[in-house]
Motif scaffolding. Structure first.
Motif, short mmCIF file in Angstrom:
data_model
loop_
_atom_site.label_atom_id
_atom_site.label_comp_id
_atom_site.label_asym_id
_atom_site.label_seq_id
_atom_site.Cartn_x
_atom_site.Cartn_y
_atom_site.Cartn_z
N UNK A 50 0.84 -1.18 0.00
CA UNK A 50 0.00 0.00 0.00
C UNK A 50 0.89 1.24 0.00
N UNK A 51 0.81 2.06 -1.05
CA UNK A 51 1.64 3.27 -1.11
C UNK A 51 1.19 4.30 -0.08
N UNK A 52 2.17 4.97 0.48
CA UNK A 52 1.90 5.97 1.50
C UNK A 52 2.57 7.27 1.09
N UNK A 53 1.88 8.36 1.29
CA UNK A 53 2.42 9.69 0.99
C UNK A 53 3.60 9.98 1.92
N UNK A 54 4.68 10.53 1.37
CA UNK A 54 5.86 10.83 2.17
C UNK A 54 5.55 11.81 3.29
N UNK A 55 4.58 12.68 3.05
CA UNK A 55 4.17 13.64 4.07
C UNK A 55 3.64 12.91 5.31
N UNK A 56 2.86 11.86 5.10
CA UNK A 56 2.33 11.06 6.21
C UNK A 56 3.44 10.33 6.95
N UNK A 57 4.41 9.80 6.21
CA UNK A 57 5.52 9.09 6.82
C UNK A 57 6.29 10.04 7.74
N UNK A 58 6.58 11.25 7.25
CA UNK A 58 7.32 12.23 8.04
C UNK A 58 6.50 12.67 9.25
N UNK A 59 5.21 12.86 9.06
CA UNK A 59 4.34 13.29 10.16
C UNK A 59 4.34 12.25 11.30
N UNK A 60 4.17 10.99 10.94
CA UNK A 60 4.16 9.93 11.95
C UNK A 60 5.54 9.76 12.61
N UNK A 61 6.58 9.85 11.82
CA UNK A 61 7.93 9.74 12.37
C UNK A 61 8.22 10.90 13.32
N UNK A 62 7.74 12.10 12.97
CA UNK A 62 7.92 13.27 13.83
C UNK A 62 7.21 13.08 15.16
N UNK A 63 5.98 12.57 15.10
CA UNK A 63 5.24 12.31 16.34
C UNK A 63 6.00 11.32 17.22
N UNK A 64 6.49 10.25 16.61
CA UNK A 64 7.18 9.21 17.37
C UNK A 64 8.47 9.72 18.01
#
Length: 77
Positions: free
Chosen positions: A1-15
């Motif tokens: 399932x492709x994921x937008x890079x913006x979402x990846x960065x957002x979740x990584x930032x939260x973590x």
């Protein structure tokens, strides 16, 4: 399932922000500034080591991109 890079960065930032004890931060630079202010404070304590602070937003973005592509390569190999 492709994921937008913006979402990846957002979740990584939260973590990563949560790992530094800041749960409501949207950008790593804000987390960095908050930690800097907390460590130096009004008492004028000695400057903390820069390596002990989280990366800036720009540096963090590059790290997340690198880690994400490595994870994708491992997943598909």
């Amino acid at each position: 399932m492709p994921v937008c890079m913006k979402e990846v960065v957002k979740e990584a930032t939260k973590f990563v922000s949560a790992c530094y004890g800041k749960h409501d931060t949207e950008e790593m630079t804000i987390t960095r500034q908050t930690l800097w202010a907390a460590r130096v404070g009004k008492s004028g304590k000695a400057m903390p080591l820069l390596a002990s602070l989280p990366p800036t937003t720009e540096a963090f973005y590059e790290n997340v991109k690198r880690a994400h592509i490595q994870a994708c390569i491992c997943k598909h190999s």
